[in-house]
Enzyme design. Structure first.
Site, PDB file in Angstrom:
ATOM      1  N   GLY A 188       6.527  14.284   6.850  1.00  0.00           N
ATOM      2  CA  GLY A 188       4.496  14.922   7.075  1.00  0.00           C
ATOM      3  C   GLY A 188       4.257  14.394   8.568  1.00  0.00           C
ATOM      4  N   ILE A 190       2.758  11.939   9.543  1.00  0.00           N
ATOM      5  CA  ILE A 190       2.600  10.284   9.669  1.00  0.00           C
ATOM      6  C   ILE A 190       4.367  10.581  10.155  1.00  0.00           C
ATOM      7  CG2 ILE A 190       2.542   8.141   8.943  1.00  0.00           C
ATOM      8  CD1 ILE A 190       0.267   9.069   7.881  1.00  0.00           C
ATOM      9  N   VAL A 275       3.304   2.119   4.726  1.00  0.00           N
ATOM     10  CA  VAL A 275       1.678   2.830   5.413  1.00  0.00           C
ATOM     11  C   VAL A 275       1.305   4.652   4.353  1.00  0.00           C
ATOM     12  CG1 VAL A 275       1.934   2.092   7.570  1.00  0.00           C
ATOM     13  CG2 VAL A 275       2.591   3.869   6.900  1.00  0.00           C
ATOM     14  N   ALA A 276       1.781   4.670   3.648  1.00  0.00           N
ATOM     15  CA  ALA A 276       1.183   5.870   2.556  1.00  0.00           C
ATOM     16  C   ALA A 276       0.807   5.680   1.797  1.00  0.00           C
ATOM     17  CB  ALA A 276       2.618   6.380   2.293  1.00  0.00           C
ATOM     18  N   ARG A 277       0.314   5.258   0.848  1.00  0.00           N
ATOM     19  CA  ARG A 277      -0.047   4.308  -0.473  1.00  0.00           C
ATOM     20  C   ARG A 277       0.705   3.913  -1.580  1.00  0.00           C
ATOM     21  NH1 ARG A 277      -3.821   6.365   1.977  1.00  0.00           N
ATOM     22  NH2 ARG A 277      -5.179   8.274   1.366  1.00  0.00           N
ATOM     23  N   GLU A 306      -6.879  -1.661  -4.028  1.00  0.00           N
ATOM     24  CA  GLU A 306      -7.339  -2.162  -3.109  1.00  0.00           C
ATOM     25  C   GLU A 306      -8.952  -2.510  -3.701  1.00  0.00           C
ATOM     26  OE1 GLU A 306      -6.737   0.941  -0.149  1.00  0.00           O
ATOM     27  OE2 GLU A 306      -5.081   0.366  -0.188  1.00  0.00           O
ATOM     28  N   HIS A 325      -5.657  -1.443   4.970  1.00  0.00           N
ATOM     29  CA  HIS A 325      -5.348  -0.322   4.751  1.00  0.00           C
ATOM     30  C   HIS A 325      -6.790  -0.076   6.022  1.00  0.00           C
ATOM     31  CE1 HIS A 325      -5.537   4.025   2.075  1.00  0.00           C
ATOM     32  NE2 HIS A 325      -5.499   3.709   2.992  1.00  0.00           N
TER      33      HIS A 325
HETATM   34  O1  LIG Z   1      -6.534   9.073   6.396  1.00  0.00           O
HETATM   35  C1  LIG Z   1      -5.943   8.696   5.328  1.00  0.00           C
HETATM   36  O2  LIG Z   1      -5.751   8.863   4.324  1.00  0.00           O
HETATM   37  C2  LIG Z   1      -5.293   7.051   4.751  1.00  0.00           C
HETATM   38  O3  LIG Z   1      -4.805   6.493   4.661  1.00  0.00           O
HETATM   39  C3  LIG Z   1      -5.768   5.861   6.663  1.00  0.00           C
HETATM   40  O4  LIG Z   1      -4.944   5.655   6.970  1.00  0.00           O
END
Ligand SMILES: O=C(O)C(=O)CO
Length: 384
Positions: A188, A190, A275-277, A306, A325
Site C-alpha cells: 500500500g 507505506i 511498522v504496521a500493527r 500499547e 508507535h
Molecule cells: O497513522 C497511523 O495509523 C499510524 O499508525 C502512524 O504510525
C-alpha cells in the site's frame, strides 16, 4: 504518548496554525455550532492541542475535553459528546452500541483497525480519518522503517554504548544493506514509499501483496523484482535478509501473520521490522526466534498492546529496537492532522460531507450534504 511532542518544532507548528487561522477567516460566515462537543481520547492531546486551528471561530475550549482510555466509557455516557477523536484505542461494537450521542468518529491517524466501522455505520455514526499519502504519513512511516533497518544492521545501540564505554574503536560492526534482499510485506502507501526509497540503494526488492492481481505498481516496475501472493509469504521471506511488515491489519484476515512458522521460514539471522500493527505478530514466537538467533534482530514500532508492558521479553533482548508507535507521528503529520481535523469539524458543523469519510450510514444521526469535490479516494489504498 506525551513523548511524541517534544519533537514538534514549535515555530513551524505555530506558523502553520497562523496560516490556518488566516485561511479559516474566509469561512467565518459559517460559524461552528457552539454546542458541538468533541472528546479527544488520550491525555497527550492536551499538550499537542490539535484543536488550536479552531481558536478563531465561535468554537470555545469548553466544548472540548480529553479523557483517558480508562474513563472513555464513563465520559461518553455522562458528557455525551458529538464527536470522538480516538488515538488507536479499541472502539468496538459494545462501546458504539451504547454511545448514543456520537455522530462522528474522527481518528487522529490513518489506520482504522481499532474502530469497528460496520458497527459505527449501523449506529448512524460517520467515521473518518487522516489521509495517508500526499500530505499524510506514509512517507514518514517508510522513513522509520529504513531507520530501524539501518540501526539494526549497524547495531547502533551497541555502537553508541561502545563509545560511552571508551572503545574499542574501528572494530567491524554489523552488516551493510547493499546487494541484500528486502521483502516488503504489504504494497500500500507505506510499502510503496519504502520500495521507492530503497530502489536507489542497490538492494534486491521483493514484495508480498494481499491482492496479487494488482501486480507491481507501474512506478515501481523497475524497482521490485517479484511480487508474491500472501499464500507464498513463507517462500518470499525465506530468501530475504530483511522482512518489513507494512501490511494493513485486519484481525479476521491476518492476525499473527508473523507466527512461529513464519519466523522459522525466515533466513537465519535476518532482520524483521514491523511498522504496521502489533496484532500482525506473535510476540512470544518472535521473542523465541530472537533468543535463539534464528531471527537476527527486530525493529518494532507497534505492539499488540500499547504501551508495551515494560516487563515484555522483547525489551530484555539486545537485538531488539523498540519505538513507541512513533513512526508516523512527526511534526508535519501533527500539523496536517490538526488542519484536516479542524476543516472536517467545521464541515461537519455546517452539515457538509466530511473529507476522507470511510462509511456512508444509511440512516445517519446527522445528515450531511455531499459537496461533490471529495478527494477521499487518496486514502483507499493503504497497505494493501
Ligand atoms: O497513522 C497511523 O495509523 C499510524 O499508525 C502512524 O504510525
Amino acid at each position: 504518548m506525551s513523548s511524541f511532542f517534544p519533537c514538534i518544532r514549535p515555530i513551524r507548528f505555530l506558523a502553520s496554525i497562523k496560516q490556518y487561522h488566516h485561511a479559516y477567516s474566509t469561512t467565518a460566515q459559517h460559524p461552528l455550532t457552539p454546542s458541538l462537543k468533541i472528546l479527544f481520547c488520550s491525555k497527550h492531546f492536551s499538550e499537542g492541542k490539535p484543536w488550536e486551528p479552531l481558536a478563531n471561530t465561535t468554537f470555545r475550549p469548553h466544548h472540548i475535553r480529553t479523557c483517558t482510555a480508562a474513563d472513555l466509557h464513563q465520559t461518553l455516557s455522562t458528557w455525551r459528546p458529538d464527536v470522538l477523536v480516538p488515538w488507536w484505542h479499541t472502539i468496538d461494537h459494545h462501546l458504539l452500541d451504547r454511545a448514543s450521542s456520537l455522530t462522528l468518529i474522527h481518528q487522529f491517524g490513518v489506520g482504522l483497525d481499532n474502530v469497528d466501522v460496520p458497527a459505527a455505520t449501523r449506529n448512524g455514526i460517520w467515521v473518518t480519518r487522516l489521509p495517508a499519502n500526499g500530505t499524510g504519513n506514509a512517507d514518514t512511516v517508510a522513513e522509520h522503517a529504513v531507520l530501524l533497518m539501518l540501526a539494526l544492521s549497524r547495531r547502533l545501540p551497541l555502537a553508541v554504548q561502545v563509545v560511552r564505554n571508551g572503545g574499542p574503536f574501528g572494530q567491524p560492526y554489523g552488516m551493510g544493506m547493499i546487494e541484500k534482499t528486502v521483502c516488503i510485506v504489504g504494497l500500500g502507501d507505506i510499502g510503496r514509499a519504502l520500495a521507492s526509497r530503497l530502489s536507489t540503494w542497490r538492494m534486491r526488492i521483493t514484495a508480498v501483496r494481499h491482492r496479487p492481481e494488482l501486480g507491481t505498481p507501474p512506478e515501481l516496475r523497475d524497482a521490485i523484482d517479484i511480487v508474491y501472493p500472501t499464500s507464498e509469504l513463507h517462500r518470499a521471506i525465506a530468501e530475504a535478509d530483511y522482512v518489513v511488515s507494512a501490511v494493513k491489519y485486519d484481525r479476521a484476515r491476518n492476525r499473527r501473520l508473523f507466527d512461529a512458522a513464519a519466523f522459522k521460514a525466515m533466513k537465519p539471522g535476518a532482520i524483521f521490522v514491523n511498522v504496521a500493527r502489533g496484532g500482525l505478530v506473535d510476540e512470544e514466537a518472535l521473542a523465541d526466534a530472537l533468543e535463539t538467533g534464528s531471527v537476527g534482530g527486530a525493529g518494532l514500532d507497534v505492539f499488540e498492546r500499547e504501551p508495551l508492558d515494560t516487563r515484555s521479553r522483547l525489551l530484555a533482548l539486545s537485538n531488539v529496537i523498540a519505538t513507541p508507535h512513533s513512526a508516523g507521528v512527526t511534526d508535519s503529520f501533527y500539523e496536517m492532522g490538526a488542519r484536516v481535523f479542524a476543516e472536517n469539524v467545521a464541515r461537519f458543523a455546517r452539515g457538509e460531507m466530511v473529507k476522507y469519510a470511510v462509511n456512508r450510514p444509511e440512516t445517519p444521526r446527522k445528515a450531511l450534504r455531499e459537496m461533490g469535490e471529495e478527494d477521499d479516494a487518496v486514502v483507499l489504498s493503504i497497505n494493501d
